[in-house]
Motif scaffolding. Sequence first.
Motif, short mmCIF file in Angstrom:
data_model
loop_
_atom_site.label_atom_id
_atom_site.label_comp_id
_atom_site.label_asym_id
_atom_site.label_seq_id
_atom_site.Cartn_x
_atom_site.Cartn_y
_atom_site.Cartn_z
N VAL A 79 32.81 40.40 40.91
CA VAL A 79 32.59 39.24 40.05
C VAL A 79 33.16 39.42 38.65
CG1 VAL A 79 30.55 38.47 41.31
CG2 VAL A 79 30.28 40.01 39.34
N ALA A 134 29.22 35.95 34.47
CA ALA A 134 29.49 36.12 35.90
C ALA A 134 28.92 34.97 36.71
CB ALA A 134 28.91 37.45 36.38
N SER A 135 29.63 34.60 37.77
CA SER A 135 29.22 33.47 38.60
C SER A 135 27.99 33.77 39.44
CB SER A 135 30.37 33.06 39.51
OG SER A 135 30.75 34.15 40.35
N SER A 136 27.66 35.06 39.56
CA SER A 136 26.50 35.45 40.34
C SER A 136 25.78 36.61 39.66
CB SER A 136 26.92 35.87 41.76
OG SER A 136 25.82 36.41 42.48
N SER A 137 24.48 36.67 39.81
CA SER A 137 23.71 37.79 39.25
C SER A 137 23.78 39.01 40.14
CB SER A 137 22.24 37.37 39.05
OG SER A 137 21.66 37.00 40.31
N GLN A 138 24.42 38.86 41.30
CA GLN A 138 24.61 39.97 42.22
C GLN A 138 26.09 40.15 42.50
OE1 GLN A 138 22.22 39.18 45.68
NE2 GLN A 138 20.32 39.83 44.69
N GLY A 139 26.47 41.37 42.86
CA GLY A 139 27.87 41.63 43.17
C GLY A 139 28.35 42.88 42.45
N ASN A 157 21.09 44.04 39.19
CA ASN A 157 21.60 43.64 40.51
C ASN A 157 23.13 43.64 40.57
OD1 ASN A 157 19.03 43.23 41.63
ND2 ASN A 157 18.90 41.18 40.73
N LEU A 158 23.77 43.94 39.45
CA LEU A 158 25.22 44.10 39.46
C LEU A 158 25.57 45.55 39.77
CD1 LEU A 158 26.37 41.94 36.40
CD2 LEU A 158 26.54 41.36 38.83
N ASP A 217 32.83 41.37 46.94
CA ASP A 217 31.90 40.65 46.08
C ASP A 217 32.15 40.92 44.60
OD1 ASP A 217 31.15 43.31 46.16
OD2 ASP A 217 28.99 42.90 46.24
N SER A 275 38.49 33.11 39.20
CA SER A 275 37.05 32.93 39.03
C SER A 275 36.36 34.19 38.54
CB SER A 275 36.42 32.48 40.35
OG SER A 275 36.60 33.48 41.35
#
Length: 341
Positions: free
Chosen positions: A257, A190-195, A226-227, A255, A280
Amino acid sequence: MKHDDIVDGRPQLSDLAKAAGVSLATADRVINRRKGVKERTRKRVLEVAHEIGFLSSADAERYGRDQPMNIVVLLPAGTNPYLRLLGERVKERVGRSGINEPILRCYFIEGFNAGALAEGLRAHSAWADGIIFFSIEHPVVREAVVDVLAGGTGLVTIVSDLGNVPEIQHVGLDNRSVGRTAGLLLGRLASSSQGAVALVAGSRHYRTHSEREAGFLSLIDEMFPNLRVIGMREGHDDSAENYRHTLDLFEQANDLVGIYNVGGSSSGITRAMREKNRSSLVFIGHGLTQDTRRALLDGTMDAVFDQDPDILIDRAIRCLTEPLIRSRQLKLDIYFRENLP
């Protein structure tokens, strides 16, 4: 070819029945290897078939050996490409099976319908010595299973099992482990650790789907707190339903992801991703087929989990023909764009 065809100069099935002193239906069951004939009667009919020239010496010898099993494969109908591929592989075997190999028949029944599955199990047990099927977790299916087993027909589940039924072997994956693997891959990619991350399934009535969901949730909770997991959408392995669910997910979570499709018909999800330019997103699904291969190649999908259909069929048949040999769990194949076969 069935042996009731009329051929000039050769005895017909009615001649065999008369010479053997049995009904036409009994002669037909013997020659076409159907159930419901006593062994003594079967041997008598085969002897007479050779004596009057209905069977050649070579055919009579082959028929005289142990009678091969009649095996029915029941698959869910629908648009799931992997299930269609599995059905094609079974039908290929039907066309090339030899006289002393198991006699295979393949039928598609209404998917996700417990009543249809229960009816199919009972109906086909009249002919089949063994049935290979996708199980649905439902009381009417369990009741049908009890009846079919009591009638002497063996059962093997593939891909999705029925739970704790010792008399039934299962051929498939460790699906909780599969779900955890999907969670690990999605979280790492994933592009972010949150979402938000989303789950799409065929139906929780398939134990395999609920176990994959449970494994995925446990891994995300353990390693990627955090996901945020959006509740599972059931698309019944239908491309159009999965397409609509994916569009709804885009509206619900700005958001988003990643998506994990624990079932089939990923083409609906990839269609929505392409239309909305959401390449993405991390997308993981099941079943290496033409549509998922294309999605891996163009980057819409990141990974595809697969069970080799030929190995799946081989193992299931062996469970019926050699019931004392317990089947091992299948190996999970994971394909990315760079290791496509």
